[in-house]
Design a protein around this motif. Sequence first.
Motif, mmCIF file in Angstrom:
data_model
loop_
_atom_site.group_PDB
_atom_site.id
_atom_site.type_symbol
_atom_site.label_atom_id
_atom_site.label_comp_id
_atom_site.label_asym_id
_atom_site.label_seq_id
_atom_site.Cartn_x
_atom_site.Cartn_y
_atom_site.Cartn_z
ATOM 1 N N GLY A 140 14.257 -10.104 84.821
ATOM 2 C CA GLY A 140 15.350 -10.874 85.414
ATOM 3 C C GLY A 140 15.635 -10.467 86.843
ATOM 4 O O GLY A 140 15.408 -9.318 87.247
ATOM 5 N N SER A 141 16.146 -11.400 87.619
ATOM 6 C CA SER A 141 16.451 -11.126 89.024
ATOM 7 C C SER A 141 17.930 -10.831 89.263
ATOM 8 O O SER A 141 18.320 -10.467 90.363
ATOM 9 N N SER A 142 18.762 -10.981 88.241
ATOM 10 C CA SER A 142 20.184 -10.664 88.386
ATOM 11 C C SER A 142 20.426 -9.202 88.046
ATOM 12 O O SER A 142 19.840 -8.657 87.102
ATOM 13 N N ARG A 143 21.310 -8.578 88.790
ATOM 14 C CA ARG A 143 21.633 -7.174 88.540
ATOM 15 C C ARG A 143 22.829 -7.017 87.610
ATOM 16 O O ARG A 143 23.063 -5.929 87.083
ATOM 17 N N GLU A 144 23.600 -8.081 87.445
ATOM 18 C CA GLU A 144 24.844 -7.959 86.693
ATOM 19 C C GLU A 144 24.829 -8.649 85.331
ATOM 20 O O GLU A 144 25.622 -8.285 84.464
ATOM 21 N N VAL A 145 23.990 -9.653 85.138
ATOM 22 C CA VAL A 145 24.041 -10.449 83.908
ATOM 23 C C VAL A 145 23.801 -9.569 82.687
ATOM 24 O O VAL A 145 22.839 -8.815 82.628
ATOM 25 N N VAL A 364 26.484 -18.054 85.409
ATOM 26 C CA VAL A 364 27.069 -16.714 85.445
ATOM 27 C C VAL A 364 26.359 -15.853 86.490
ATOM 28 O O VAL A 364 27.002 -15.185 87.310
ATOM 29 N N GLY A 365 25.033 -15.881 86.472
ATOM 30 C CA GLY A 365 24.272 -15.061 87.401
ATOM 31 C C GLY A 365 24.531 -15.410 88.855
ATOM 32 O O GLY A 365 24.697 -14.517 89.698
ATOM 33 N N ARG A 366 24.579 -16.698 89.159
ATOM 34 C CA ARG A 366 24.791 -17.117 90.551
ATOM 35 C C ARG A 366 26.197 -16.785 91.040
ATOM 36 O O ARG A 366 26.385 -16.445 92.213
ATOM 37 N N SER A 367 27.179 -16.878 90.149
ATOM 38 C CA SER A 367 28.548 -16.580 90.566
ATOM 39 C C SER A 367 28.682 -15.113 90.970
ATOM 40 O O SER A 367 29.313 -14.791 91.985
ATOM 41 N N PHE A 368 28.064 -14.207 90.207
ATOM 42 C CA PHE A 368 28.153 -12.788 90.544
ATOM 43 C C PHE A 368 27.186 -12.409 91.654
ATOM 44 O O PHE A 368 27.466 -11.483 92.425
ATOM 45 N N ALA A 369 26.062 -13.100 91.763
ATOM 46 C CA ALA A 369 25.138 -12.842 92.868
ATOM 47 C C ALA A 369 25.779 -13.206 94.203
ATOM 48 O O ALA A 369 25.585 -12.516 95.209
ATOM 49 N N ILE A 371 28.915 -13.005 94.873
ATOM 50 C CA ILE A 371 29.885 -11.957 95.181
ATOM 51 C C ILE A 371 29.184 -10.752 95.800
ATOM 52 O O ILE A 371 29.671 -10.156 96.775
ATOM 53 N N LYS A 372 28.017 -10.411 95.252
ATOM 54 C CA LYS A 372 27.261 -9.258 95.764
ATOM 55 C C LYS A 372 26.434 -9.603 96.997
ATOM 56 O O LYS A 372 25.896 -8.714 97.654
ATOM 57 N N GLY A 373 26.283 -10.888 97.309
ATOM 58 C CA GLY A 373 25.593 -11.290 98.528
ATOM 59 C C GLY A 373 24.086 -11.295 98.441
ATOM 60 O O GLY A 373 23.401 -10.976 99.420
ATOM 61 N N TYR A 374 23.513 -11.653 97.298
ATOM 62 C CA TYR A 374 22.061 -11.790 97.200
ATOM 63 C C TYR A 374 21.732 -13.107 96.495
ATOM 64 O O TYR A 374 22.593 -13.725 95.872
ATOM 65 N N HIS A 375 20.466 -13.517 96.633
ATOM 66 C CA HIS A 375 20.040 -14.810 96.097
ATOM 67 C C HIS A 375 19.468 -14.644 94.700
ATOM 68 O O HIS A 375 18.720 -13.691 94.430
ATOM 69 N N ASN A 410 30.480 -5.776 82.758
ATOM 70 C CA ASN A 410 29.388 -5.041 83.398
ATOM 71 C C ASN A 410 29.629 -4.905 84.896
ATOM 72 O O ASN A 410 29.433 -3.830 85.485
ATOM 73 N N PHE A 411 30.074 -5.979 85.505
ATOM 74 C CA PHE A 411 30.359 -5.979 86.943
ATOM 75 C C PHE A 411 31.539 -5.060 87.258
ATOM 76 O O PHE A 411 31.490 -4.262 88.202
ATOM 77 N N SER A 412 32.601 -5.185 86.469
ATOM 78 C CA SER A 412 33.796 -4.370 86.707
ATOM 79 C C SER A 412 33.527 -2.890 86.477
ATOM 80 O O SER A 412 34.156 -2.035 87.107
ATOM 81 N N ALA A 413 32.598 -2.581 85.577
ATOM 82 C CA ALA A 413 32.267 -1.180 85.294
ATOM 83 C C ALA A 413 31.423 -0.554 86.394
ATOM 84 O O ALA A 413 31.142 0.647 86.359
ATOM 85 N N GLY A 414 31.004 -1.353 87.373
ATOM 86 C CA GLY A 414 30.285 -0.826 88.531
ATOM 87 C C GLY A 414 28.791 -0.732 88.383
ATOM 88 O O GLY A 414 28.150 0.134 89.002
ATOM 89 N N CYS A 415 28.180 -1.623 87.579
ATOM 90 C CA CYS A 415 26.724 -1.574 87.411
ATOM 91 C C CYS A 415 26.032 -1.833 88.747
ATOM 92 O O CYS A 415 26.507 -2.611 89.570
ATOM 93 N N LYS A 416 24.920 -1.154 88.948
ATOM 94 C CA LYS A 416 24.148 -1.313 90.174
ATOM 95 C C LYS A 416 22.896 -2.148 89.960
ATOM 96 O O LYS A 416 22.472 -2.888 90.850
ATOM 97 N N THR A 417 22.290 -1.998 88.779
ATOM 98 C CA THR A 417 21.059 -2.730 88.470
ATOM 99 C C THR A 417 21.080 -3.146 87.000
ATOM 100 O O THR A 417 22.034 -2.865 86.270
ATOM 101 N N SER A 418 19.996 -3.789 86.588
ATOM 102 C CA SER A 418 19.893 -4.228 85.196
ATOM 103 C C SER A 418 19.580 -3.078 84.243
ATOM 104 O O SER A 418 19.389 -3.302 83.046
ATOM 105 N N ILE A 419 19.551 -1.844 84.746
ATOM 106 C CA ILE A 419 19.384 -0.680 83.873
ATOM 107 C C ILE A 419 20.534 -0.614 82.858
ATOM 108 O O ILE A 419 20.372 -0.096 81.748
#
Length: 663
Positions: A140-145, A364-369, A371-375, A410-419
């Motif tokens: 996946g290309s989203s870091r937050e989903v 969902v992915g695009r809305s959070f992407a 916010i983080k400023g990536y495509h 996941n976003f609120s908890a401060g995730c950085k990547t899909s790890i």
Amino acid sequence: MSSMTTTQTRMRATEQEPLDLEDTTPQTEGSQSHWVLNSPNPPSLGNKLLSSVKDTKFLFSSKKKTCHGYAVSFLESLFPIIGWCRSYKASNFKDDLFAGLTLASLSIPQSIGYANLARLDPQYGLYTSVVPPFIYAVMGSSREVAIGPVAVVSLLISSQVSKVVDPSSNPVAYRNFVFTATLFAGIFQVAFGVFRLGFLVDFLSHAALVGFMAGAAIIIGLQQLKGLLGLSHFTSNTDVPSVLDSVYKSLHQQITSEEKWSPLNFIIGCSFLIFLLLARFIGRRNKKLFWLPAIAPLISVVLSTLIVYLSKADKHGVNIIKHVKSGLNPSSVHQLQFHDQHVGQAAKIGLIAAVIALTEAIAVGRSFASIKGYHLDGNKEMLAMGCMNIAGSLTSCYVATGSFSRTAVNFSAGCKTSISNIVMGVTVILCLELFTRLLYYTPMAILASIILSALPGLIDINEACYIWKVDKFDFLACAGAFFGVLFKSVETGLLVAVSISFAKILIQSIRPGIEILGRVPRTDAFCDVVQYPMAISTPGILVIRISSGSLCFANANFVRERILKLIKKEEDELNQAAKGRVQAVILDMTNLMNVDTSGILALEELHKRLHTRGIELAMVNPRWLVIHKLKLAHFVEKIGKELVFLTVSEAVDACLASKFSIP
């Protein structure tokens, strides 16, 4: 009335004398018409297809590389984790670990509840929170989903599959059918990504999705009355009348029969539902306490299980989960049904589930992407979702997708990547291996309350009001999806929404806007005289803009007749004002991207009818493909090359300067 007032305003604003167009002065060297007429031919269909393939950057970069470079580029594009793992830091893992553990505390109870909603055993919800998140984390290309089972897809599965196989009488066949539908869903999603068919998902518009989600949320809530009230008999239908009727009959039957109904289910469920909603409210009011609504479901499961175990409430009518199978995901390869008579139904359900799952996940992915400023690459997301569902169907999972509530956590908890998805998956594995026995006394009512507490996020009243305010037709699609889901079925709601969206496109295509343009004072801009009442039109010259992307078989006759009516109306008004007659019609084709043979025939018919009345037809800024087709059809030769212009201002000035003659 408003049209007449606008016309009178334009007539009063016009201070120019009638045109004397008998002079045949040749065009000056400054004319820009030759730019339009001498433009290069557009690429052929074959070249377009070839160019599309060459320009595709889905799996390969356009830069010249060695074989090794192509292999690395392919792998990085297919597995984005390879690209960002090189710069992955220990501090990032700390954030992802915390986010993953927080995510697991919410995912475990929700997954069990959603499996119950899908009419599967609890462990299948946990299985779906293991394999799909692992696959998505590397593809996946989203870091937050956050990946896992979701309420809407679970409802879709239960409502559609139960029409084919009864889960009560034949649970094994039902489960196998769900795995088969999941495989088809994954195949469709991969096909959407590989063949770049993401536009198909867009047919489920934003407005339709808002209505569909709201309707599905209410249906899901009503379905939870079975667990909340402790009912043993319940309908398999999802429409509101059937569910309410089933609740009434089931309650009446259990109260009046020997099988005594216990209010303890309702008391436990409502008590913890209040706790969950309160935690949700506090978490929204205080962003620092984001972890509270995330961990509240797990706390509810633990406390309710302890209460039932210590008080032995299961012996007093409280329905409990009982056995939850422990261990890792078993293989389901041999459970897939390809030779069954209902394989076509499985494919249909898989297609619907694929579209719904993709729509929700990409939104969902695009809305959070953003916010983080990536495509977020939609086609890569489709491929990742498809691969994870194909793998899931082979490992006892049902359709998984991105969850908005868990992604927000996941976003609120401060995730950085899909790890964080991998951490969540490992935590669920530990739960499957070590703690499933502890879920034996978990009351069914607590699962219902967990699902109910997540439903307010699916109902967006403010967005529905916004849609009503901005676009009534969009609101019609929203309402159609909402009431279709409520009073018929999930499938009907989707069909109504898509049908209304198609109808909107069709109406806009066959009834395009035809606008009369006038010159805005002290500028060279020509605008719609209805929108800009100060715009001044020139007597004897009617400037018309076709507000459509295509002049085709669907709208060509309408456009021709509409233009003729406008000409007649303009002539009647000029005769009344004693200002002569219409001598030239200028068609602004700036918005027209394409024209087919029906459109060309309509233009030829329009030219003939105008020519017999002594009116010349001029064209302004026909686009690349349009002018190419008009030249091939010899239409440009019929009207005359001198009547093709680059701008409306140039065309009108040519009339005023007598640059072409009108009989």
